[in-house]
Design a protein around this motif. Sequence first.
Motif: not given
Lengths: 418, 418
Positions: B295-303, B271-278, B284-289, B291-293
Amino acid sequence: MGDFFGKLTAQQKHETERQLEVYRNGVQDILPEAELKNKIAKSIFQNQPLKIKLGLDPSAPDVHIGHTVVLNKLKQFQDNGHIIQLIIGDFTGKIGDPTGKSAARNQLTDEEVMRNAKTYFEQFSKVLDMNKVDLHYNSAWLSDLQLEDVIRLSASITVARLMERNDFSERLSTGKPISLHEFFYPLMQGYDSVVLESDIELGGSDQHFNVLMGRHLQEHFQKEKQVVILMPLLEGLDGKEKMSKSKNNYIGVDEDPNNMYGKTMSIPDELIPKYFNLATDLPVKEKQQIAEGLENGTLHPRDAKMLLGKTIVRMYHGTGEADKAELHFKTIFQKGAMPDEIPEAEWKGVGEVLITDLLAGLGLLSSKTEARKMIAGGGIRLNGQKVGDVQMLVKITDGLVLQAGKRKFVKLRLSTAK
Amino acid sequence: MGDFFGKLTAQQKHETERQLEVYRNGVQDILPEAELKNKIAKSIFQNQPLKIKLGLDPSAPDVHIGHTVVLNKLKQFQDNGHIIQLIIGDFTGKIGDPTGKSAARNQLTDEEVMRNAKTYFEQFSKVLDMNKVDLHYNSAWLSDLQLEDVIRLSASITVARLMERNDFSERLSTGKPISLHEFFYPLMQGYDSVVLESDIELGGSDQHFNVLMGRHLQEHFQKEKQVVILMPLLEGLDGKEKMSKSKNNYIGVDEDPNNMYGKTMSIPDELIPKYFNLATDLPVKEKQQIAEGLENGTLHPRDAKMLLGKTIVRMYHGTGEADKAELHFKTIFQKGAMPDEIPEAEWKGVGEVLITDLLAGLGLLSSKTEARKMIAGGGIRLNGQKVGDVQMLVKITDGLVLQAGKRKFVKLRLSTAK
């Protein structure tokens, strides 16, 4: 309401039973009958008349003998000293059709409502003693209702319950639109009973749902519940559809004696007992004898119909006019060798038609030219009356009899095809 | 409404497109989008703000971040100079439940309505500039409506149309009663738009039917039709049901920073991207980054969650409190060697529970006796806070974290079983 019958003297109990017997005759249903008995007992015990309600639509003030089925029942209550409450439903009449789709349901002005009501009363006075009637216009209380009241009223009823009304469920299932405001009409009619604390409401059997709503709402408002008396519907001259002005298959209580008599003669034979039962004031025993006579062949249908016609004319125009109408009929039709069975011809459309178009159109004469000649020669009769004007406009009615010369007859049947 | 976009200068057209782009972000649906564009163009052309409506239920004044999905969207309009119309639906609140069946829907007094409204405004003021808000109580016009108005209003809508509302059709088909008065609620909400001439109405996607009713009724009353903007629903901490007070799966905008942060950390990763989004005001750009992070594993969910928690605290308590809450979390959980994955345990029931019952019931400790000992020894933490009282009553919340000693953690999951 406690048990009042149990508190009565033997004589009072007998009077209760006597009234119940009278009211029970000819009804389709009494809901519930035990309560009706106890209400009668209560009125006798407390020496207080019952309040018997009938709701009227102010947009259609032409009273026909289909309406008198209910009026005759009301008269029985009035004859026993009870109070008739007539409610003119002017509130909805003044709103008209709020969807704007039905040109037929125009908004009525106060003046029109009053004029229509007056027309009602003149006609009702042929059956009821209007001086003793308790008269109300429901706008008196309905126009004061506010949204909050409407919501409280609506909360007492479920959508599923409203859907039980035949026409609603049928329309919903066939995809025909029901506007939400239509759900209010039964509620408003029911609310009238709450305000007027009616003991009994009368209605035709097609009013089943609406009159029960009064009982439901009275209960919701913790009032004594009204008893509902449903009367059978009288078929019109065509013997098929409910008698109504829009179907043009009716006998109006204001029609002249000869038309009334002639129209009565045009009903299908199988309806004779029902007409006697619902539309005449003959004693129950006599009605039964007529039905038996028709059943076992000792009474000819034509003779029964002549008695029916004479009785109906007598009810609305008195004995003198009834005798005259009978004589007129005998002179014109019977002496003119009217056949027992008049051939019928179908006619499409209603409204008024030129006599010449009608004669040619029904196939009684071969052309309009021939029709004009015969009219000029005095050879055409409409319901037994000689036609003198080739420009005459004839109002189309089911059962209308046209005669050309001495032996050619045709009876008009309205086509049911749309 | 004519074509206004066509009348604009190039710069004005650009401004129209810019606003549209902002409003479009994160919505579930705009009905219809072309009209929204033209309304924006009109407001620019005429130099008149648009009127953006939001209806509020006065019975539930606790605002949580599920509500802020809509508030954040309103803020975007406010930031561009448009007028926010907040409607307190006090009319229905004051009627309560007219069927008398629901104890939960008591009648509210004027005082209660005002108090609840005040609570709303205090909380809304964390998102919106309340000085610029156009505030209305709908009893102002609804309590003046009379039966005749109600009938005209109802005539504009069919029963079949009302049945299209999901919960109505479902209830009718499963035999659950619908009281007739319930049909009015969408009509009343829609009528608010007629009176206030709203240009746009916002609502959660579960309000689809009700907000479209405003558009329908405006058309019926020959007013310019409002555009409807539907926002997605935000799932609660359990990741399953819509965030709501009754499900106890919410983050209130009034909660203290540490609770807010801690609760945010308990949401399911997906739910992390949705919470950021809503629920955040990040660009908007930061939210997209983000979500991408993820998605591709460069951003840890906890962080990502820590950034989310910090952002949400910052929005409602400011940057200082956000930094403190982050520090608090790091100190307590991370330095205490909180594992990346805290084991979860199901809990049935809501309300308050004795801390000892909770510790034993969740299986974190083997008995209440052991629980009492550990509390006495200072070894129990609740959402990072040391528990000192063995009689402590814990309010059950989804995602609540209990810690026994240094290494034993459990995260409470509300059981969905009823």
